[in-house]
Design a protein around this motif. Structure first.
Motif, PDB file in Angstrom:
ATOM      1  N   TRP A  75      -3.161  45.112 -38.931  1.00 34.44           N
ATOM      2  CA  TRP A  75      -3.785  45.717 -40.106  1.00 34.44           C
ATOM      3  C   TRP A  75      -3.785  44.662 -41.203  1.00 34.44           C
ATOM      4  CZ3 TRP A  75      -1.813  47.362 -44.981  1.00 34.44           C
ATOM      5  CH2 TRP A  75      -2.557  48.341 -45.639  1.00 34.44           C
ATOM      6  N   ALA A  76      -4.923  44.418 -41.844  1.00 32.81           N
ATOM      7  CA  ALA A  76      -5.050  43.375 -42.861  1.00 32.81           C
ATOM      8  C   ALA A  76      -5.296  43.988 -44.228  1.00 32.81           C
ATOM      9  CB  ALA A  76      -6.202  42.441 -42.513  1.00 32.81           C
TER      10      ALA A  76
ATOM     11  N   THR B   6      -8.033  46.928 -43.657  1.00 29.80           N
ATOM     12  CA  THR B   6      -8.788  47.244 -42.457  1.00 29.80           C
ATOM     13  C   THR B   6      -7.931  46.985 -41.223  1.00 29.80           C
ATOM     14  OG1 THR B   6     -10.808  46.806 -41.187  1.00 29.80           O
ATOM     15  CG2 THR B   6      -9.790  44.919 -42.284  1.00 29.80           C
ATOM     16  N   SER B   7      -8.209  47.709 -40.192  1.00 35.38           N
ATOM     17  CA  SER B   7      -7.600  47.437 -38.893  1.00 35.38           C
ATOM     18  C   SER B   7      -8.666  46.959 -37.907  1.00 35.38           C
ATOM     19  CB  SER B   7      -6.893  48.684 -38.351  1.00 35.38           C
ATOM     20  OG  SER B   7      -7.814  49.735 -38.206  1.00 35.38           O
ATOM     21  N   TYR B   8      -9.846  46.620 -38.434  1.00 36.56           N
ATOM     22  CA  TYR B   8     -10.913  46.099 -37.590  1.00 36.56           C
ATOM     23  C   TYR B   8     -10.453  44.760 -37.017  1.00 36.56           C
ATOM     24  CZ  TYR B   8     -15.547  44.586 -36.094  1.00 36.56           C
ATOM     25  OH  TYR B   8     -16.617  44.152 -35.354  1.00 36.56           O
ATOM     26  N   GLU B   9     -10.313  44.683 -35.711  1.00 36.74           N
ATOM     27  CA  GLU B   9      -9.684  43.553 -35.033  1.00 36.74           C
ATOM     28  C   GLU B   9     -10.295  42.205 -35.393  1.00 36.74           C
ATOM     29  OE1 GLU B   9      -8.590  42.200 -30.465  1.00 36.74           O
ATOM     30  OE2 GLU B   9      -9.420  44.198 -30.823  1.00 36.74           O
ATOM     31  N   ASP B  10     -11.615  42.122 -35.454  1.00 37.40           N
ATOM     32  CA  ASP B  10     -12.275  40.857 -35.769  1.00 37.40           C
ATOM     33  C   ASP B  10     -11.918  40.378 -37.177  1.00 37.40           C
ATOM     34  OD1 ASP B  10     -14.141  38.692 -35.123  1.00 37.40           O
ATOM     35  OD2 ASP B  10     -15.415  39.599 -36.671  1.00 37.40           O
ATOM     36  N   THR B  11     -11.856  41.292 -38.121  1.00 35.83           N
ATOM     37  CA  THR B  11     -11.525  40.941 -39.504  1.00 35.83           C
ATOM     38  C   THR B  11     -10.078  40.468 -39.609  1.00 35.83           C
ATOM     39  OG1 THR B  11     -13.148  42.518 -40.316  1.00 35.83           O
ATOM     40  CG2 THR B  11     -11.467  41.798 -41.866  1.00 35.83           C
ATOM     41  N   VAL B  12      -9.173  41.144 -38.918  1.00 34.15           N
ATOM     42  CA  VAL B  12      -7.767  40.737 -38.934  1.00 34.15           C
ATOM     43  C   VAL B  12      -7.629  39.325 -38.377  1.00 34.15           C
ATOM     44  CG1 VAL B  12      -5.450  41.236 -38.046  1.00 34.15           C
ATOM     45  CG2 VAL B  12      -6.937  43.116 -38.800  1.00 34.15           C
ATOM     46  N   HIS B  13      -8.263  39.047 -37.251  1.00 36.62           N
ATOM     47  CA  HIS B  13      -8.202  37.710 -36.648  1.00 36.62           C
ATOM     48  C   HIS B  13      -8.825  36.658 -37.563  1.00 36.62           C
ATOM     49  CE1 HIS B  13      -6.430  38.871 -32.885  1.00 36.62           C
ATOM     50  NE2 HIS B  13      -7.368  39.781 -32.677  1.00 36.62           N
ATOM     51  N   ARG B  14      -9.903  37.003 -38.224  1.00 35.24           N
ATOM     52  CA  ARG B  14     -10.548  36.049 -39.129  1.00 35.24           C
ATOM     53  C   ARG B  14      -9.655  35.728 -40.330  1.00 35.24           C
ATOM     54  NH1 ARG B  14     -16.594  37.599 -40.162  1.00 35.24           N
ATOM     55  NH2 ARG B  14     -16.615  35.491 -40.995  1.00 35.24           N
ATOM     56  N   LEU B  15      -8.931  36.723 -40.841  1.00 35.65           N
ATOM     57  CA  LEU B  15      -8.008  36.471 -41.946  1.00 35.65           C
ATOM     58  C   LEU B  15      -6.867  35.555 -41.496  1.00 35.65           C
ATOM     59  CD1 LEU B  15      -7.280  37.019 -44.909  1.00 35.65           C
ATOM     60  CD2 LEU B  15      -6.026  39.038 -44.140  1.00 35.65           C
TER      61      LEU B  15
END
Length: 146
Positions: free
Chosen positions: A79-80, A102-111
């Motif tokens: 979670w980001a 967000t817990s959107y996986e792509d966004t977390v990885h990008r952060l």
């Protein structure tokens, strides 16, 4: 959090947040904090020294970012959270600043890839407490009110 708490914030003056970070570490969570070497608020520089030393004594990995960083971001497991809010009373209570999460996986990885990985690499990990004096405790009292 069960696996990780990664936090980057310029002003870490909340005793409650320090308590929760150390409690997470005691539970076995990978807790890492990035603090700037220098902030744009004098008393906070010295208050951050005490915060860093407290976290380090309690097993939290503390990284000192060279110069000023004004990033306000965190990763809690998958979670980001990112936004304008510092972890201090001024931002959270008076200014009513906010973050998005967000817990959107792509966004977390990008952060992680765009912010945390480069900043961990650029920062210096503490292995010994930073020098602190009695004036730092006075600054911390002031910072607790901000």
């Amino acid at each position: 959090a069960r696996q990780r708490v990664w936090l980057q914030n310029a002003y870490l003056t909340s005793d409650a947040i320090l308590h929760e970070l150390t409690a997470a570490r005691r539970r076995g969570v990978d807790v890492r904090v990035i603090l700037p070497y220098r902030t744009d608020a004098g008393p906070i520089n010295r208050s951050n020294v005490l915060a860093a030393n407290h976290l380090l004594r309690n097993g939290v990995r503390v990284f000192i970012y060279p110069g000023m960083s004004h990033v306000k971001a965190a990763i809690y497991d998958d979670w980001a959270c990112l936004g304008s809010a510092n972890f201090d009373k001024l931002s959270l209570r008076l200014n009513k600043e906010t973050n998005i999460a967000t817990s959107y996986e792509d966004t977390v990885h990008r952060l992680v890839d765009a912010v945390f990985a480069p900043d961990f690499a650029r920062a210096v990990e503490l292995h010994e407490p930073l020098p602190a004096g009695w004036l730092d405790y006075l600054n911390e009292l002031v910072a607790d009110q901000l």
